[in-house]
Scaffold this motif. Structure first.
Motif, mmCIF file in Angstrom:
data_model
loop_
_atom_site.group_PDB
_atom_site.id
_atom_site.type_symbol
_atom_site.label_atom_id
_atom_site.label_comp_id
_atom_site.label_asym_id
_atom_site.label_seq_id
_atom_site.Cartn_x
_atom_site.Cartn_y
_atom_site.Cartn_z
ATOM 1 N N LYS A 165 0.837 -1.191 0.000
ATOM 2 C CA LYS A 165 0.000 0.000 0.000
ATOM 3 C C LYS A 165 0.881 1.253 0.000
ATOM 4 C CE LYS A 165 -3.891 -2.198 2.365
ATOM 5 N NZ LYS A 165 -4.758 -2.191 3.566
ATOM 6 N N PRO A 166 0.437 2.332 -0.629
ATOM 7 C CA PRO A 166 1.257 3.543 -0.737
ATOM 8 C C PRO A 166 1.780 4.047 0.597
ATOM 9 C CG PRO A 166 -0.627 3.706 -2.189
ATOM 10 C CD PRO A 166 -0.827 2.451 -1.382
ATOM 11 N N GLU A 167 0.945 3.988 1.658
ATOM 12 C CA GLU A 167 1.399 4.501 2.952
ATOM 13 C C GLU A 167 2.545 3.671 3.528
ATOM 14 O OE1 GLU A 167 -2.605 2.327 3.634
ATOM 15 O OE2 GLU A 167 -1.667 3.664 2.154
ATOM 16 N N ALA A 168 2.536 2.354 3.272
ATOM 17 C CA ALA A 168 3.635 1.509 3.724
ATOM 18 C C ALA A 168 4.845 1.660 2.814
ATOM 19 C CB ALA A 168 3.186 0.045 3.755
ATOM 20 N N ARG A 169 4.598 1.767 1.533
ATOM 21 C CA ARG A 169 5.676 1.900 0.552
ATOM 22 C C ARG A 169 6.450 3.194 0.735
ATOM 23 N NH1 ARG A 169 3.068 2.894 -4.758
ATOM 24 N NH2 ARG A 169 3.132 5.013 -3.935
ATOM 25 N N ASP A 170 5.748 4.289 1.035
ATOM 26 C CA ASP A 170 6.377 5.604 1.102
ATOM 27 C C ASP A 170 6.907 5.958 2.486
ATOM 28 O OD1 ASP A 170 5.713 5.884 -1.557
ATOM 29 O OD2 ASP A 170 3.828 6.924 -1.130
ATOM 30 N N ALA A 171 6.679 5.071 3.464
ATOM 31 C CA ALA A 171 7.123 5.372 4.825
ATOM 32 C C ALA A 171 8.637 5.521 4.883
ATOM 33 C CB ALA A 171 6.667 4.262 5.771
ATOM 34 N N LEU A 172 9.097 6.584 5.511
ATOM 35 C CA LEU A 172 10.525 6.860 5.747
ATOM 36 C C LEU A 172 11.313 7.106 4.462
ATOM 37 C CD1 LEU A 172 11.264 4.196 8.528
ATOM 38 C CD2 LEU A 172 10.490 6.558 8.808
ATOM 39 N N VAL A 173 10.609 7.298 3.350
ATOM 40 C CA VAL A 173 11.296 7.566 2.082
ATOM 41 C C VAL A 173 11.431 9.077 1.902
ATOM 42 C CG1 VAL A 173 11.204 7.309 -0.421
ATOM 43 C CG2 VAL A 173 10.434 5.452 1.052
ATOM 44 N N PRO A 174 12.631 9.590 1.676
ATOM 45 C CA PRO A 174 12.817 11.039 1.533
ATOM 46 C C PRO A 174 12.051 11.593 0.335
ATOM 47 C CG PRO A 174 14.926 9.907 1.820
ATOM 48 C CD PRO A 174 13.897 8.854 1.587
ATOM 49 N N ASP A 175 11.734 12.876 0.411
ATOM 50 C CA ASP A 175 11.088 13.544 -0.714
ATOM 51 C C ASP A 175 11.979 13.475 -1.950
ATOM 52 O OD1 ASP A 175 8.991 14.214 0.911
ATOM 53 O OD2 ASP A 175 9.747 16.229 1.384
ATOM 54 N N GLY A 176 11.362 13.322 -3.105
ATOM 55 C CA GLY A 176 12.119 13.253 -4.344
ATOM 56 C C GLY A 176 12.420 11.847 -4.799
ATOM 57 N N ILE A 177 12.213 10.832 -3.921
ATOM 58 C CA ILE A 177 12.428 9.432 -4.287
ATOM 59 C C ILE A 177 11.097 8.823 -4.712
ATOM 60 C CG2 ILE A 177 13.177 7.164 -3.499
ATOM 61 C CD1 ILE A 177 15.436 9.164 -3.685
ATOM 62 N N GLN A 178 11.054 8.285 -5.903
ATOM 63 C CA GLN A 178 9.835 7.634 -6.402
ATOM 64 C C GLN A 178 9.829 6.172 -5.963
ATOM 65 O OE1 GLN A 178 10.513 9.021 -10.639
ATOM 66 N NE2 GLN A 178 8.329 9.469 -10.455
ATOM 67 N N ALA A 179 9.252 5.921 -4.798
ATOM 68 C CA ALA A 179 9.278 4.588 -4.216
ATOM 69 C C ALA A 179 8.592 3.555 -5.091
ATOM 70 C CB ALA A 179 8.635 4.612 -2.831
ATOM 71 N N ASP A 180 7.606 3.978 -5.882
ATOM 72 C CA ASP A 180 6.880 3.027 -6.713
ATOM 73 C C ASP A 180 7.710 2.545 -7.899
ATOM 74 O OD1 ASP A 180 6.837 5.526 -7.915
ATOM 75 O OD2 ASP A 180 4.897 5.184 -8.877
ATOM 76 N N LEU B 255 11.607 -0.908 -2.445
ATOM 77 C CA LEU B 255 10.621 -0.129 -1.703
ATOM 78 C C LEU B 255 9.181 -0.530 -2.026
ATOM 79 C CD1 LEU B 255 12.238 3.430 -2.016
ATOM 80 C CD2 LEU B 255 12.394 1.825 -0.097
ATOM 81 N N ARG B 256 8.951 -1.046 -3.228
ATOM 82 C CA ARG B 256 7.587 -1.383 -3.639
ATOM 83 C C ARG B 256 7.023 -2.598 -2.910
ATOM 84 N NH1 ARG B 256 7.458 -2.267 -9.895
ATOM 85 N NH2 ARG B 256 5.338 -2.949 -9.344
ATOM 86 N N PHE B 257 7.867 -3.587 -2.673
ATOM 87 C CA PHE B 257 7.381 -4.869 -2.162
ATOM 88 C C PHE B 257 7.849 -5.052 -0.715
ATOM 89 C CE2 PHE B 257 8.412 -5.318 -6.749
ATOM 90 C CZ PHE B 257 7.104 -5.289 -7.222
ATOM 91 N N ARG B 258 6.934 -4.865 0.223
ATOM 92 C CA ARG B 258 7.275 -4.846 1.643
ATOM 93 C C ARG B 258 6.833 -6.097 2.392
ATOM 94 N NH1 ARG B 258 8.792 0.174 3.752
ATOM 95 N NH2 ARG B 258 9.585 1.472 2.051
ATOM 96 N N LYS B 259 6.073 -6.976 1.754
ATOM 97 C CA LYS B 259 5.584 -8.163 2.455
ATOM 98 C C LYS B 259 6.288 -9.412 1.925
ATOM 99 C CE LYS B 259 0.991 -6.592 3.851
ATOM 100 N NZ LYS B 259 1.333 -6.704 5.289
ATOM 101 N N SER B 260 6.578 -10.335 2.836
ATOM 102 C CA SER B 260 7.261 -11.574 2.461
ATOM 103 C C SER B 260 6.363 -12.769 2.726
ATOM 104 C CB SER B 260 8.556 -11.733 3.255
ATOM 105 O OG SER B 260 8.269 -11.932 4.633
ATOM 106 N N GLY B 261 6.753 -13.903 2.140
ATOM 107 C CA GLY B 261 6.042 -15.140 2.376
ATOM 108 C C GLY B 261 6.588 -15.857 3.603
ATOM 109 N N ALA B 262 6.199 -17.125 3.766
ATOM 110 C CA ALA B 262 6.686 -17.923 4.891
ATOM 111 C C ALA B 262 8.197 -18.142 4.766
ATOM 112 C CB ALA B 262 5.965 -19.270 4.931
ATOM 113 N N ARG B 263 8.860 -18.323 5.907
ATOM 114 C CA ARG B 263 10.299 -18.595 5.913
ATOM 115 C C ARG B 263 10.488 -20.094 5.711
ATOM 116 N NH1 ARG B 263 9.511 -14.648 10.874
ATOM 117 N NH2 ARG B 263 9.421 -12.752 9.639
ATOM 118 N N LEU B 264 10.782 -20.462 4.478
ATOM 119 C CA LEU B 264 10.705 -21.870 4.079
ATOM 120 C C LEU B 264 11.903 -22.690 4.516
ATOM 121 C CD1 LEU B 264 9.312 -21.386 0.454
ATOM 122 C CD2 LEU B 264 8.060 -21.734 2.587
ATOM 123 N N GLY B 265 13.073 -22.086 4.598
ATOM 124 C CA GLY B 265 14.252 -22.832 5.022
ATOM 125 C C GLY B 265 14.832 -23.734 3.955
ATOM 126 N N ASN B 266 14.441 -23.580 2.691
ATOM 127 C CA ASN B 266 14.985 -24.462 1.652
ATOM 128 C C ASN B 266 15.707 -23.690 0.557
ATOM 129 O OD1 ASN B 266 12.752 -23.267 0.486
ATOM 130 N ND2 ASN B 266 12.056 -25.112 -0.554
#
Length: 337
Positions: free
Chosen positions: A269-284, A289-300
């Motif tokens: 979501k934009p609010e999570a993507r843009d968090a702590l990003v300085p002005d002038g940086i296109q996080a998208d 910066l765009r992808f902040r969520k991960s899957g399960a920690r598979l260990g393989n």
């Protein structure tokens, strides 16, 4: 995304004693606030296979030039690339800051004879060539050709960095040639970062046991890694991975193995993507910066940093290579967990 998490066999006494402590107790230790990692002039080298990924490559180089820092890149461009010139243009932007060796023709480094380097038997019992190699088509031949090219490039790239050190002592001496030379085997969609301890790590539903691993294997790897992870400097200290290694490498082995964490392909979501990003940086526009969520920690799935300055790397052969993720199965262990 790859994250730094040591899984070495020769940990120091502090790590060994931690095996008697539960993972939950280890994770509840107070966070470390002090650090002492002086700035050095060290850099880290990388080996990469690339194919028509100039946009990702531009971000990958800029990111690792800052965080490792990246000092040398050996890259082989796939012969089936549709527009290799675009990749070369990206590399050209960095030629005055990084040593770059770019191969546009596999014949420059793919030196095996036609019947060498394959992962399957190429001769039948009667001495004739296997049908899949004679036909040079079909899924077996394509799969084998792909793996052969990957493993051969790993061998060539690691040997290249080893040769730069001009080793003057016998391979069996157990010595290093000068300062360590750490080499990362990577892809342009993999980003190396510190593996900080997070609040959700006590929730075991975040971990998935895949075929070839057990919960006990994963837990043992975590027990070995947690004491190392507590030594990671805080983010605000801005310590590069090379500077961190300069202090910590004396306590551990010539190979650092760390888990791969697969990130969601859906934009955050934009609010999570843009968090702590300085002005002038296109996080998208940036993968990191765009992808902040991960899957399960598979260990393989794991990656490695390998120090080629050690004497035993003088006798590095194709039999030592496990796969694209693990350049030395004897030193680094098996891929995963």
């Amino acid at each position: 995304v790859d994250v730094v998490e040591s899984n070495n066999n020769n940990n120091n006494n502090n790590n060994q004693s931690s095996s008697f402590e539960s993972i939950h107790d280890m994770l509840r230790r107070p966070p470390r606030t002090e650090h002492s990692y002086p700035k050095t002039n060290r850099t880290i080298a990388a080996c990469m296979l690339a194919m028509d990924d100039s946009i990702r490559l531009a971000e990958w180089i800029a990111y690792h030039y800052t965080t490792l820092p990246l000092g040398s890149l050996t890259i082989a461009i796939d012969p089936d690339s549709q527009n290799p010139e675009r990749v070369l243009k990206v590399l050209d932007l960095w030629k005055d800051k990084i040593e770059i060796v770019a191969y546009t023709n596999d014949s420059d480094w793919l030196k095996y004879k036609f019947d060498e380097g394959w992962g399957r038997r190429v001769y039948r019992d009667d001495g004739s060539l296997a049908a899949w190699l004679v036909s040079k088509k079909g899924p077996v031949y394509r799969s084998q050709s792909h793996k052969r090219r990957q493993n051969t490039f790993i061998l060539h790239c690691m040997r290249r960095y080893k040769a730069q050190l001009k080793q003057t002592f016998p391979y069996w001496s157990g010595k290093r040639q000068g300062k360590p030379q750490w080499v990362l085997m990577t892809d342009s969609d993999e980003f190396l970062t510190y593996n900080y301890i997070h609040a959700d790590e006590e929730d075991e539903t975040n971990y998935e046991v895949k075929r070839g691993t057990t919960k006990e294997m994963i837990d043992e790897s975590r027990r070995k890694a947690i004491p190392v992870r507590y030594k990671i400097p805080p983010k605000e200290a801005r310590v590069t991975i090379a500077d961190w290694l300069a202090v910590e490498e004396k306590n551990y082995s010539m190979c650092w193995k760390f888990p791969g964490l697969l990130m969601s392909s859906y934009d955050s979501k934009p609010e999570a993507r843009d968090a702590l990003v300085p002005d002038g940086i296109q996080a998208d526009q940036l993968m990191t910066l765009r992808f902040r969520k991960s899957g399960a920690r598979l260990g393989n799935f794991s990656k490695t940093l390998l120090d080629v300055s050690w004497g035993m790397m003088q006798r590095y052969t194709k039999d030592d290579v496990q796969n694209i993720h693990n350049p030395h199965k004897r030193i680094c262990g098996v891929n995963g967990h």
